[in-house]
Design an enzyme around this catalytic site. Structure first.
Site, short mmCIF file in Angstrom:
data_model
loop_
_atom_site.label_atom_id
_atom_site.label_comp_id
_atom_site.label_asym_id
_atom_site.label_seq_id
_atom_site.Cartn_x
_atom_site.Cartn_y
_atom_site.Cartn_z
N ARG A 147 -7.42 4.42 -0.14
CA ARG A 147 -7.35 5.82 0.27
C ARG A 147 -8.33 6.60 -0.60
NH1 ARG A 147 -1.82 4.19 -0.31
NH2 ARG A 147 -0.66 4.21 1.67
N LYS A 171 0.51 5.80 -3.17
CA LYS A 171 1.46 6.87 -2.86
C LYS A 171 2.82 6.57 -3.48
CE LYS A 171 -0.20 8.77 1.53
NZ LYS A 171 0.14 8.97 2.95
N HIS A 245 -10.69 7.41 5.49
CA HIS A 245 -9.64 6.67 6.18
C HIS A 245 -10.19 5.80 7.30
CE1 HIS A 245 -5.52 7.06 4.90
NE2 HIS A 245 -5.10 6.70 6.09
N ARG A 248 -10.85 2.62 5.73
CA ARG A 248 -9.57 1.94 5.50
C ARG A 248 -9.09 1.27 6.79
NH1 ARG A 248 -4.93 1.99 2.11
NH2 ARG A 248 -2.97 2.54 3.14
N HIS A 271 1.22 -0.18 2.11
CA HIS A 271 2.19 0.42 3.03
C HIS A 271 3.60 0.06 2.60
CE1 HIS A 271 -0.81 0.82 6.64
NE2 HIS A 271 -0.84 1.86 5.83
N TYR A 280 -2.37 -1.49 13.58
CA TYR A 280 -3.67 -2.15 13.60
C TYR A 280 -3.67 -3.39 14.49
CZ TYR A 280 -4.70 0.95 9.74
OH TYR A 280 -4.89 2.08 8.98
#
Length: 306
Positions: A147, A171, A245, A248, A271, A280
């Site tokens: 990110r 995150k 992104h 990514r 994630h 994806y």
């Protein structure tokens, strides 16, 4: 007590959210506060203690013709905000806890094709320090699926050359390690030994710990990163817009297209839930179909009988 200041610190320090994400969250909360005061429903965010206020706000947004996506985002932001206040014992209930989020159709992520990626790399002049840095940045975004906030947040101590990996601060304060291919290892060695020192010399703090330095000799920002990517696009002659992104997305799709396990991709992307990674699989479905037609015994037999 300014609860928004406390909440901002929480988002930035504890949750490690990007600057843009923090601004978006705070804007959504401030808009709700303005609604409460304008309608005379409460004198502050802490004063909103009745669940019907949350439902009134959603009706207001709907009447103002906000899209389902915008409303869903605002509900999520306000749930998060009031959950934070509740955890700090500043309120008794989260008035948005049971508010239903409108269903939003999932959009497939926009992915850059391999040929377009190659054009971007080839357009960078690596005879200059900024070119060396920009090439490394592009390669890290594409080869590691970082990110923007994760790349900007990298420090020298997060680079493990001997182990050929990076420590990423993701995150929610969750750290992960991502592997580096050999070319990236060599690029990082050169950048750390020569390029970074050259860029640092243009500033006043030669002890700066952040990995990426801008042309002024100070730490690179997310805004600066966007400028760099736009400049690469311009020089490559491409016409599409690019943001971190997208690289990514390209990282994830490329791995799946070449047979990587979904859970491995989930781990590399950082994630928390597999559901976030599964989008994806739709992007790479055409490749899956192609591999199926070439490898399944019944399909092979069908081709032979043509």
């Amino acid at each position: 007590m300014d609860v928004l200041v406390l909440y901002k610190d929480y988002l930035m320090i504890e949750m490690n959210y990007s600057e843009d994400t923090v601004i978006s969250y705070l804007n959504d909360v401030e808009q709700f506060e303005q609604f409460l005061k304008t309608e005379g429903l409460a004198d502050s965010l802490l004063g909103a203690t009745r669940e019907r206020l949350a439902r009134n706000y959603i009706s207001y947004l709907d009447n103002q013709n906000f899209t389902k996506t915008s409303i869903a985002r605002k509900i999520s932001a306000l749930k998060n905000f009031y959950s934070y206040l509740q955890s700090k014992n500043l309120i008794d209930i989260n008035i948005f806890q049971f508010v239903k989020t409108p269903k939003v159709p999932k959009r497939l992520p926009q992915v850059i094709q391999d040929e377009e990626i190659n054009y971007l790399f080839e357009s960078i002049d690596r005879t200059k320090p900024l070119g060396v840095r920009n090439y490394l940045i592009l390669d890290l975004l594409y080869s590691c699926g970082l990110r923007a906030s994760e790349l900007i947040g990298l420090t020298i101590s997060d680079v493990y050359i001997s182990n050929e990996q990076l420590k990423i601060h993701g995150k929610g304060g969750k750290d992960r390690y991502v592997p580096l291919h050999q070319n990236l290892v060599e690029q990082l060695k050169f950048y750390l030994t020569y390029t970074r020192a050259t860029l640092l010399a243009k500033g006043t703090n030669t002890n700066e710990k952040k990995l990426f330095i801008n042309y002024k000799g100070t730490p690179l920002t997310e805004r600066g990163l966007r400028v760099i990517l736009n400049d690469i696009i311009t020089k490559s002659g491409e016409t599409f817009k690019i943001h971190p992104h997208m690289l990514r997305h390209a990282f994830a799709t490329t791995l799946l297209n070449h047979g990587a396990d979904l859970r491995v991709v989930q781990e590399l992307l950082g994630h928390a839930h597999l559901k976030s990674t599964q989008i994806y699989t739709h992007v790479s479905s055409e490749v899956v179909k192609e591999k199926y037609s070439k490898t399944h015994p019944r399909m092979i037999q069908h081709e032979k009988n043509k």
